[in-house]
Design an enzyme around this catalytic site. Structure first.
Site, mmCIF file in Angstrom:
data_model
loop_
_atom_site.group_PDB
_atom_site.id
_atom_site.type_symbol
_atom_site.label_atom_id
_atom_site.label_comp_id
_atom_site.label_asym_id
_atom_site.label_seq_id
_atom_site.Cartn_x
_atom_site.Cartn_y
_atom_site.Cartn_z
ATOM 1 N N GLN A 204 2.705 -12.827 0.748
ATOM 2 C CA GLN A 204 1.576 -12.975 -0.169
ATOM 3 C C GLN A 204 1.964 -13.743 -1.426
ATOM 4 O OE1 GLN A 204 -1.454 -9.423 -0.139
ATOM 5 N NE2 GLN A 204 0.600 -8.562 -0.179
ATOM 6 N N TYR B 183 5.177 5.261 -1.388
ATOM 7 C CA TYR B 183 4.428 4.012 -1.490
ATOM 8 C C TYR B 183 3.030 4.288 -2.047
ATOM 9 C CZ TYR B 183 2.419 -0.495 -0.098
ATOM 10 O OH TYR B 183 1.800 -1.719 -0.103
#
Length: 273
Positions: free
Chosen positions: A19, A169
């Protein structure tokens, strides 16, 4: 070269691949000069996949579009490295208008009570505290510039839903959402917008490693593991890095100057149910 971001300067962290690379190239295509960084290490304890990538190749691709580029190794856990990167950016560009906090890691596969201190701390330090450290360095520069600015934090659908096996996470991305919203309120008077991009399953090397872990743990093929991970997606497609980049381009665009404190979901419907 002209474009909607001509004359602007941007920083993208974690830009060597995935990304980050797509975002950096989209910013350059729109006319911005772009400073990029990545961790600059082949491996990191607690992270089971190769780190970094060909950062210089990304810089050359930016320059091939007629834009200036700065490329440096920078570990977002280290404020001294961030400060050096910021100094190099300002020396090259003389300004900063856009910060994209993309640097992040993804590890998982075990419940929260089985995580050790290193797994938890590394995740939080990179995904959450690293974004705060980078913003702490960038915001004063934007304020002095007097023209406002745009901060985009690459969060995740995991900042909105709980994902078993990925508690650290999820905690880092939920925390990033809180940071985004608080800073949006703090900086609105300076015309600095702060928003979060929240993708679902993106087709990147980081996600590919997570998929391989799922495949190995469950005795599946890679294709079967991807199908399993796509289960929460209403649209059964992997999201591309270029789709993430396109969403970032909206958040840094002129029409989005009144958008702040938001979470732009590009999760194929994951968070809708």
């Amino acid at each position: 070269m002209q474009g909607p971001l001509a004359g602007k300067a941007a920083i993208v962290t974690g830009a060597a691949r995935g990304q980050g690379r797509a975002i950096a190239l989209a910013l350059a295509e729109a006319g911005a000069d772009v400073a990029i960084c990545d961790v600059g290490a082949a491996a990191m304890p607690t992270v089971g996949y190769a780190m970094g990538g060909a950062l210089d190749d990304v810089a050359r691709a930016i320059e091939a579009q007629g834009r200036k580029a700065v490329a440096m190794a920078c570990d977002v856990r280290d404020q001294s490295q961030i400060d050096a990167f910021m100094a190099a950016t300002l020396e090259a560009f003389g300004r900063l208008d856009i910060l994209v906090n993309n640097a992040g890691i993804l590890t998982g596969g075990r419940p929260a009570h089985e995580l050790d201190d290193a797994m938890w701390t590394t995740m939080i330090d990179i995904n959450l505290t690293g974004a705060w450290r980078m913003a702490r360095a960038a915001v004063p520069v934007m304020i002095v510039g007097g023209e406002g600015g745009r901060i985009v934090n690459i969060a995740s659908v995991a900042g909105h839903v709980g994902t078993p096996g990925y508690a650290h996470y999820c905690a880092s991305k939920h925390g990033l959402m809180g940071l985004t919203r608080a800073m949006a309120g703090e900086l609105a008077g300076e015309r600095i917008t702060v928003n979060a991009l929240c993708p679902g399953l993106v087709d990147t090397p980081m996600v590919a490693h997570a998929t391989d872990e799922v495949a190995a743990a469950r005795g599946l093929s890679t294709e079967e593991a991807y199908e399993l991970q796509l289960t929460p997606h209403l649209i059964k497609e992997k999201i591309t890095a270029e789709q993430s980049a396109a969403a970032v381009m909206y958040l840094v665009s002129e029409p989005a100057r009144v958008v702040t404190g938001s979470a732009l979901m590009i999760d194929a419907g994951w968070s809708a149910v």
